[in-house]
Design an enzyme around this catalytic site. Sequence first.
Site, PDB file in Angstrom:
ATOM      1  N   ARG A   1     -15.198 -61.900   9.104  1.00 46.66           N
ATOM      2  CA  ARG A   1     -13.898 -61.234   9.264  1.00 46.66           C
ATOM      3  C   ARG A   1     -12.822 -62.231   9.680  1.00 46.66           C
ATOM      4  O   ARG A   1     -11.630 -61.963   9.528  1.00 46.66           O
ATOM      5  CB  ARG A   1     -13.966 -60.143  10.340  1.00 46.66           C
ATOM      6  CG  ARG A   1     -14.927 -58.982  10.112  1.00 46.66           C
ATOM      7  CD  ARG A   1     -14.792 -58.369   8.759  1.00 46.66           C
ATOM      8  NE  ARG A   1     -15.764 -58.951   7.848  1.00 46.66           N
ATOM      9  CZ  ARG A   1     -15.740 -58.817   6.523  1.00 46.66           C
ATOM     10  NH1 ARG A   1     -14.756 -58.138   5.961  1.00 46.66           N
ATOM     11  NH2 ARG A   1     -16.668 -59.374   5.763  1.00 46.66           N
TER      12      ARG A   1
ATOM     13  N   LYS B   1     -13.341 -59.416  -4.910  1.00 48.40           N
ATOM     14  CA  LYS B   1     -14.041 -58.474  -5.781  1.00 48.40           C
ATOM     15  C   LYS B   1     -13.126 -57.396  -6.349  1.00 48.40           C
ATOM     16  O   LYS B   1     -13.292 -56.995  -7.504  1.00 48.40           O
ATOM     17  CB  LYS B   1     -15.227 -57.835  -5.064  1.00 48.40           C
ATOM     18  CG  LYS B   1     -14.871 -56.843  -3.960  1.00 48.40           C
ATOM     19  CD  LYS B   1     -16.120 -56.272  -3.337  1.00 48.40           C
ATOM     20  CE  LYS B   1     -15.806 -55.321  -2.206  1.00 48.40           C
ATOM     21  NZ  LYS B   1     -15.114 -54.099  -2.645  1.00 48.40           N
ATOM     22  N   THR B   2     -12.171 -56.925  -5.560  1.00 47.11           N
ATOM     23  CA  THR B   2     -11.266 -55.880  -6.064  1.00 47.11           C
ATOM     24  C   THR B   2     -10.438 -56.406  -7.226  1.00 47.11           C
ATOM     25  O   THR B   2     -10.196 -55.699  -8.214  1.00 47.11           O
ATOM     26  CB  THR B   2     -10.343 -55.375  -4.941  1.00 47.11           C
ATOM     27  OG1 THR B   2     -11.141 -54.928  -3.848  1.00 47.11           O
ATOM     28  CG2 THR B   2      -9.483 -54.223  -5.433  1.00 47.11           C
TER      29      THR B   2
ATOM     30  N   GLN C   1     -23.998 -57.760   3.001  1.00 47.25           N
ATOM     31  CA  GLN C   1     -23.123 -56.876   3.770  1.00 47.25           C
ATOM     32  C   GLN C   1     -23.619 -55.428   3.762  1.00 47.25           C
ATOM     33  O   GLN C   1     -22.849 -54.505   4.003  1.00 47.25           O
ATOM     34  CB  GLN C   1     -21.695 -56.937   3.232  1.00 47.25           C
ATOM     35  CG  GLN C   1     -21.040 -58.311   3.385  1.00 47.25           C
ATOM     36  CD  GLN C   1     -19.584 -58.303   2.992  1.00 47.25           C
ATOM     37  OE1 GLN C   1     -18.719 -57.795   3.695  1.00 47.25           O
ATOM     38  NE2 GLN C   1     -19.291 -58.882   1.839  1.00 47.25           N
TER      39      GLN C   1
ATOM     40  N   ASP D   1     -18.289 -49.751  -7.121  1.00 50.50           N
ATOM     41  CA  ASP D   1     -17.973 -50.691  -6.043  1.00 50.50           C
ATOM     42  C   ASP D   1     -18.873 -50.411  -4.835  1.00 50.50           C
ATOM     43  O   ASP D   1     -19.399 -49.310  -4.679  1.00 50.50           O
ATOM     44  CB  ASP D   1     -16.502 -50.533  -5.660  1.00 50.50           C
ATOM     45  CG  ASP D   1     -16.009 -51.672  -4.776  1.00 50.50           C
ATOM     46  OD1 ASP D   1     -16.710 -52.691  -4.663  1.00 50.50           O
ATOM     47  OD2 ASP D   1     -14.912 -51.534  -4.193  1.00 50.50           O
ATOM     48  N   GLU D   2     -19.040 -51.415  -3.970  1.00 51.99           N
ATOM     49  CA  GLU D   2     -19.851 -51.301  -2.744  1.00 51.99           C
ATOM     50  C   GLU D   2     -21.246 -50.759  -3.059  1.00 51.99           C
ATOM     51  O   GLU D   2     -21.772 -49.877  -2.364  1.00 51.99           O
ATOM     52  CB  GLU D   2     -19.148 -50.393  -1.713  1.00 51.99           C
ATOM     53  CG  GLU D   2     -17.753 -50.849  -1.325  1.00 51.99           C
ATOM     54  CD  GLU D   2     -17.728 -52.111  -0.472  1.00 51.99           C
ATOM     55  OE1 GLU D   2     -18.808 -52.675  -0.202  1.00 51.99           O
ATOM     56  OE2 GLU D   2     -16.628 -52.538  -0.080  1.00 51.99           O
TER      57      GLU D   2
END
Length: 757
Positions: A602, A32-33, A250, A219-220
């Site tokens: 993770r 995503k970044t 998430q 973002d987020e």
Amino acid sequence: MSIYDNLNEQQKEAVFTVNGPLLILAGAGSGKTSVITHRIAYLIDKAGVNPYNILAITFTNKAAGEMRERVDKLVGFGSEQIHVSTFHSMCVRILRRFADRIDYDNSFSIYDTDDQKHVMKEVLKKLEIDSKLLKDREVLNAISHCKDELITVDEYIRDSAGDFKKQKIASCYLEYERTLKKNNAFDFDDLLMKTVELFKANPDVLENYQRRWQFIMVDEYQDTNTAQFELIRLLAGTTHNLCVVGDDDQSIYRFRGANIRNILDFEHFYPEAKVVKLEQNYRSHQNILDAANAVIRNNSSRKSKALWSERDKGPKIRFREFDDAYEESEYVSCEIKHSVREGTSEYKENAILYRTNAQSRSFEERLVRDNVPYKIVGGINFYSRREIKDLIAYLKTIDNGRDDLAVRRIINVPKRGIGLTSMGKVADGADSAGISFFDALDRPDITGIRGATQDKLHNFSNMILMLRAKLESEGVAGILDAVLDVTDYINLMDVDSEEEAEERIEYIEEFRSKLQIYVDNSEEPSLSEFLEEIALIADIDSVDENDNRVLLMTIHSAKGLEFKNVYLVGMEDGLFPSYMSIQSGQIEIEEERRLAYVAITRAKDELTVTTARARMIHGETQCNPVSRFIREIPTELFDTPPRAAKKRFDYGEDDFVSESFSRKAYSSDFGGFKRNPDPTPEVKKPFIATMAGIAKGVDLSTGSCDYGVGDRVSHVKFGEGTVLKIEDTDKDKKVTVQFDSAGVRIMYASFAKLKKV
């Protein structure tokens, strides 16, 4: 070659969408970044957008700095004009220019937590509100929640009608706001709330920023609260050139005020929105992703998506079940050492993830014993926590009283009105007489202290002497409970909120478990020996301080990180998910399931999941089934399928029988665990401990109950259950109950306070 050639088709679709609202559902590890930074570059390079007109918002300064760095490298000249910041730093910049529009001076102060506490203490004093009724930090938490939800003082006053406690909080909220206004100050939550207020009261100011930031990226987005949602909605104006990036799967910060509906309902607020799903994962093997997908699809409040990878399936998920937490920690430590010794990983590529910070203790102890370098992220060393250090100081003082530092630490914990001046006089008198600080407490002839203060010192000294006598007569096993009882430590703890109180009690109960286990495994337990053991475990100064260390952290702390090998530990119903969430309902269970999804994703190469058949939690042995989240994963994804949930006790016998992974069944072999041939099941008595701090003043020698085997009973915490067994002991009746929601519990009748139903 174009900078966009390395993007997959879905990433390109998101990057090349310029106008209108855009929701990018970015699954874990989906890049995503990279999409955000490439979209900014595309807006400037291909769409002709002035960098000055772009706003990119994230949540932390670290994330904003990393985004800024990547944008600078990708965009080059002109990138400095792009506004990349956190929500709060953006609001400070706006308020510095226009705070006068809402009747504040533009040179306002920003109050930190300590400033807020000082103001609230003065407010409570002014309003003559008893601190036993309302603590300053409890009120501040309530006010913070109001500001997150954009609830004004007037609205809260109206909503508090008929509720005595809320009315008191409302009066504090009103006086607190008056004080901040008088001091021309904003607290942290005000920065968001006051900016929204500014925009709504001053359309020209809002229009100014709408013209400035014509393209907004957030973002987020799944972590935004109501104030942040409204702020972004206002800035997006009528053009709706708003791109939000996030993953509803998430969303794990509901306890901090995050509202998952912001991302789930994005298309409701922006019906013309385009939705792009990033489902290709660049991090994990497919088996890990299949497990994550299998778990999260059980949630109903989510956007449909499934992660996939071009990597191969990879190794199956390792499932290991142990007798107790100590076997669990021994196994994890040995596996990490074996992996490093074989050269398949470095220490820093291994992470141990758990649901609560209190679980770190057994792993810390094992890693120290095995000389494995580690670092705790998002927490502190178990034995360095305030409540644990307090209790250790009490035990040291009871043991011999020669540790002046220990005595001085707890002489006013809980508060007894003994000030620093008096402590200084005691210290001076002790030095002049050549005696310990403790021995000087009852020596007014050398300290010069008289009257009420000397009475307080005498009472403290007397309490310690009484506890020493209790230690001599009853032994080590009950001394910690005696300290908690006599001092009323738990009830008098200075905490910010109910959540903090629960966390600190968890650590105290974990410490009780440690003491109980020591007693159970010692032929001649002594307090001195126990304290020596604690000192050796707590002394981690020799641990390697470089970056090559195993990381221990809660799953909340692990969000955004990735590791070659992940050990997901303590996967039992009642621990993860917690009993509180199980009893609370679907919303809480789904939040916990999202947390499990975050934990699983993770892992890059290997995921190991562990459980314990019997685990001492909250000072008592609990025998819980394997977590429902693990049972939601298809068995073919495991190397050893988890057993189906079933009763863990043979109710006709006293003993708990281990079926696999016992110490007799497995031996350590060069850091790995190796199966021994034809193991004999190990018979092991469950640990018995009492619940924390709930039976103050009860005479255990007269324990009695009005229920029998087979009767239905209720417990204040665990709900209803069926009595399986009642046994007489020297001091009390020991009761075994199968609770409907909380599994099997063994407890003393006087402490349990069970009621027949």
